[in-house]
Design a protein around this motif. Structure first.
Motif, short mmCIF file in Angstrom:
data_model
loop_
_atom_site.label_atom_id
_atom_site.label_comp_id
_atom_site.label_asym_id
_atom_site.label_seq_id
_atom_site.Cartn_x
_atom_site.Cartn_y
_atom_site.Cartn_z
N SER A 1 -32.90 88.41 18.17
CA SER A 1 -33.47 88.84 19.45
C SER A 1 -33.25 90.32 19.75
O SER A 1 -33.34 90.74 20.90
N TYR A 2 -32.97 91.14 18.74
CA TYR A 2 -32.87 92.59 18.94
C TYR A 2 -34.23 93.19 18.57
O TYR A 2 -34.42 93.78 17.51
N TYR A 3 -35.18 93.02 19.52
CA TYR A 3 -36.57 93.29 19.20
C TYR A 3 -36.86 94.78 19.01
O TYR A 3 -37.68 95.15 18.16
N THR A 4 -36.22 95.64 19.80
CA THR A 4 -36.48 97.08 19.68
C THR A 4 -36.05 97.58 18.31
O THR A 4 -36.77 98.34 17.64
N ASN B 1 -47.88 91.02 10.67
CA ASN B 1 -47.71 89.73 11.35
C ASN B 1 -46.37 89.69 12.10
O ASN B 1 -46.30 89.30 13.27
N ALA B 2 -45.29 90.13 11.41
CA ALA B 2 -43.97 90.16 12.06
C ALA B 2 -43.95 91.16 13.22
O ALA B 2 -43.34 90.92 14.25
N LEU B 3 -44.67 92.28 13.05
CA LEU B 3 -44.75 93.28 14.11
C LEU B 3 -45.46 92.72 15.33
O LEU B 3 -45.03 92.93 16.48
N GLY B 4 -46.54 91.97 15.10
CA GLY B 4 -47.25 91.34 16.21
C GLY B 4 -46.39 90.34 16.95
O GLY B 4 -46.39 90.30 18.19
N ARG B 5 -45.62 89.51 16.21
CA ARG B 5 -44.75 88.53 16.85
C ARG B 5 -43.67 89.22 17.69
O ARG B 5 -43.34 88.79 18.80
N THR B 6 -43.12 90.33 17.18
CA THR B 6 -42.08 91.04 17.90
C THR B 6 -42.62 91.64 19.20
O THR B 6 -41.97 91.57 20.25
N TYR B 7 -43.84 92.23 19.13
CA TYR B 7 -44.44 92.75 20.37
C TYR B 7 -44.69 91.61 21.37
O TYR B 7 -44.56 91.80 22.59
N ALA B 8 -45.06 90.44 20.86
CA ALA B 8 -45.27 89.30 21.74
C ALA B 8 -43.97 88.90 22.43
O ALA B 8 -43.95 88.61 23.63
N ASP B 9 -42.85 88.90 21.68
CA ASP B 9 -41.56 88.56 22.29
C ASP B 9 -41.14 89.58 23.33
O ASP B 9 -40.40 89.27 24.26
N LEU B 10 -41.62 90.83 23.18
CA LEU B 10 -41.32 91.87 24.17
C LEU B 10 -42.30 91.84 25.35
O LEU B 10 -42.15 92.62 26.28
N GLY B 11 -43.30 90.96 25.28
CA GLY B 11 -44.25 90.84 26.38
C GLY B 11 -45.43 91.80 26.28
O GLY B 11 -46.25 91.87 27.20
N ASN B 12 -45.55 92.55 25.20
CA ASN B 12 -46.66 93.49 25.01
C ASN B 12 -47.75 92.77 24.21
O ASN B 12 -47.91 92.96 23.00
N TYR B 13 -48.53 91.93 24.90
CA TYR B 13 -49.45 91.03 24.21
C TYR B 13 -50.66 91.75 23.63
O TYR B 13 -51.20 91.34 22.59
N SER C 1 -50.92 81.06 13.58
CA SER C 1 -49.76 80.49 14.26
C SER C 1 -49.24 81.45 15.32
O SER C 1 -48.96 81.06 16.46
N GLU C 2 -49.10 82.73 14.96
CA GLU C 2 -48.58 83.73 15.92
C GLU C 2 -49.60 84.00 17.02
O GLU C 2 -49.23 84.25 18.17
N CYS D 1 -50.89 81.36 24.26
CA CYS D 1 -50.15 80.49 25.19
C CYS D 1 -49.48 81.33 26.26
O CYS D 1 -49.49 80.98 27.45
N ALA D 2 -48.87 82.44 25.86
CA ALA D 2 -48.22 83.32 26.83
C ALA D 2 -49.23 83.89 27.82
O ALA D 2 -48.91 84.12 29.00
#
Length: 638
Positions: A92-95, A121-133, A159-160, A166-167
């Protein structure tokens, strides 16, 4: 005899070229292939364990990164950055994760489309976890473009995307993408991803308050998490059970599931799941009107949240330290590579020089022999006189150059001695007087302590002056070189705050690090550290108590504007015009009596210009000053 002399140069040239061919044929290609295979093995192992053993995965990926840097394996370097980014995402250290994932994209070759698909793909998921959809969807679309017809990559992208939709509460699109990803994963029997997708569908239906479908999909995900040994998924699913039971009024079940989820999350260090579990327990007890239990668990939740905040700060410091350690190792390897390349270039140049000299020598001997044979002593004597004349002219030029260099160095020495004698004598004399008065009994220990606090800024200024003088003199004597790397201004700001923490506290000045984290520029890191250290020191020097010093960055096309501003006393137009001239530079005393030489800003100007920028200043008397300069952004951010 003359025929033999004419053939001799060609024989010597053939011999030297044959020697070079033998040397080049001994290249250790087999060893490099073995090393590349070892790097791939380390990266594969890191990827396989990052969810269950993130710390072990990080160490494996770091070892792979160091080997890749040492042996110039670009793909291995990009994959190592990707794996480190996944590790920090899982914790969870997204930055921090964003920084390493962007580094992976920068280093991965353009023709390795599947690796690039994974990284985006991983970059997109991380931005999603940060709320930057919006940014998340941009990167996921890039991943989709690189995935091509690879079923596994396509499944991961959809999947991502279902997670992002959903968010955004676009549940119809979220379900469609998740089911399509599930179909693709079933086609290739990707059990781990299938389990995650069932959990995702459960989460989507829960958001829609369709609890029957939510429980159906969560049950499948929970069973499959046992089969795939995915503790993270299992813990998340237990917390999901607790949330559903809480919403449908089955509070005892909710509390039971939450406790199980907390226990499992604690065993793998999943702190956000623990916090969510305690929050659900407190909520369920409150709905049961058991306010005592609710209050108790609410306190535990608050403690965990506070602990997470403190732990996050400590972990961030540790991550920065780990980054600097890893970066130092990479720089050492890069320096070794540069040194090795320079040595090889020297050997190659020396070989060519020997060849040229040998041929020249043989030709010269031949010419001299033929000259002697044809023109006897007269022509040979004339040739000797001409060679001697040339040698004397070259020697004269060398002596003139050496004389000019000695005069320049001597002038620099006199200037440095004058500055040292004028600006460093006072703090040294003050320290000497305090020590003598203390030894003679004129001062008590408390008085010495008070005096030390008073002259502390002056000593700090003298220390910075000496550092600047050394750096400035070294650049003029040894020559000016730039070793550009990727530099994160935010991380340097953290280092500046740690460097001047005592001085800031002593004057009661606040330091604001407003630089954007993870945004890298191309520059010499040591040069930029010297520039920021001088600018921050000057800002503290001329700022009164309760003021503030701010480090900020701003993107301007393909450049990053870096600024250091203060709320100090400022300067008028005449003072600003004198700042950057070696003949007119000056220095005022600071708000606490700090002294300086003015040489620091001259050094900053030279170092900024060496890195392709220009140091500028704006200032208003009584309101403060702002020094700013631009640096080129790294390709991924430009």
């Amino acid at each position: 005899m003359r025929g033999f002399i004419l053939i001799l140069p060609f024989l010597l040239v053939s011999k030297l070229f044959a020697t070079q061919t033998v040397v080049h044929s001994q290249s250790p290609i087999g060893n490099i292939r073995t090393t590349y295979a070892e790097i791939d093995r380390l990266n594969n192992a890191a990827y396989n364990v990052y969810l269950n053993s993130p710390d072990s995965a990080r160490k494996l990926a770091e070892n792979a990164l160091l080997l890749s840097q040492k042996y110039g394996y670009t793909i291995g370097k990009g994959r190592s950055f990707y794996n480190i980014g996944l590790v920090y995402w899982s914790q969870s250290y997204y930055t921090i994760s964003l920084f390493y994932l962007n580094s992976a994209i920068t280093n991965l070759p353009a023709n390795k489309s599947l690796y690039l698909s994974d990284a985006y793909n991983a970059l997109g998921r991380t931005y999603a976890d940060l709320g930057n959809y919006s940014q998340a969807l941009i990167n996921l679309d890039k991943s989709l473009g690189y995935a091509g017809n690879d079923i596994g990559r396509l499944a991961e992208v959809f999947s991502e995307k279902s997670y992002v939709y959903c968010a955004l509460k676009n549940y119809h699109k979220a379900i469609a993408d998740a089911e399509y990803a599930l179909t693709l994963n079933k086609r290739i029997n990707e059990t781990g991803n299938i389990a995650v997708l069932y959990a995702r569908l459960g989460g989507i239906y829960k958001s829609m308050k369709d609890y029957r479908n939510a429980l159906y999909h969560d049950d499948i995900a929970f069973k499959m998490s046992m089969q795939t040994v995915n503790k993270r998924l299992r813990a998340k699913t237990l917390i999901e059970y607790a949330a559903i039971n809480d919403e449908v009024g089955k509070y005892d079940n909710a509390i039971s599931y939450a406790k199980k989820g907390i226990s499992l999350a604690d065993s793998i260090g999943l702190i956000d799941a623990q916090a969510e579990g305690y929050k659900l327990i407190a909520n369920s007890f409150e709905k049961k009107n058991d306010l005592k239990q609710a209050l108790g668990y609410q306190k535990v939740y608050a403690q965990i949240r506070d602990s997470v905040t403190k732990s996050s700060k400590l972990k961030t410091i540790q991550l920065i330290q780990n980054y600097h350690t890893l970066n130092a190792k990479l720089n050492d390897i890069k320096l070794m590579e540069i040194t090795d390349a320079e040595n090889k270039a020297k050997i190659k140049a020396q070989t060519k020089l020997i060849l040229i000299l040998s041929i020249s020598l043989v030709i010269l001997i031949s010419v001299l022999f033929i000259t002697w044979y044809l023109y006897k002593q007269k022509k040979m004597l004339s040739q000797k006189l001409e060679n001697q004349h040339k040698a004397l002219l070259e020697q004269k030029q060398v002596i003139e150059v050496q004389t000019s260099n000695l005069q320049s160095v001597n002038g620099l020495k006199d200037k440095l001695l004058a500055v040292i004698g004028h600006d460093l004598r006072t703090p040294v004399a003050n320290m000497s007087n305090i020590i003598e008065m203390f030894n003679d009994g004129y001062l008590t220990a408390n008085e010495v302590t008070d005096l030390m606090h008073e002259i502390g800024p002056i000593i700090k200024g003298a220390e910075l002056t000496l550092s600047n003088l050394t750096e400035w003199a070294g650049s003029h004597i040894k020559g000016k070189t730039v070793n550009s790397t990727n530099v994160d201004i935010f991380l340097l700001g953290v280092e500046m705050e740690q460097t001047f923490v005592h001085h800031l506290q002593q004057k009661g000045i606040g330091f604001i690090n407003g630089a954007f984290a993870g945004q890298s520029v191309q520059a010499d890191e040591n040069h930029i550290k010297v520039v920021l250290r001088n600018l921050v020191s000057n800002a503290i020097k001329f700022t009164d108590s309760n003021g503030s010093v701010t480090l900020a960055t701003k993107v301007d096309y393909n450049s990053l504007i870096v600024s250091v501003s203060d709320t100090g006393k400022g300067m008028n137009r005449d003072e600003i015009e004198k700042l950057f001239s070696i003949n007119t530079h000056f220095s005022h005393s600071g708000t606490s009596g700090e002294s300086g030489t003015g040489i620091g800003l001259l050094l900053c100007k030279e170092l900024v210009e060496l890195n392709g920028g220009k140091l500028l200043v704006t200032s208003t008397v009584g309101k403060g000053s702002c020094f700013y300069f631009s640096l080129p952004l790294v390709g991924a951010y430009a």
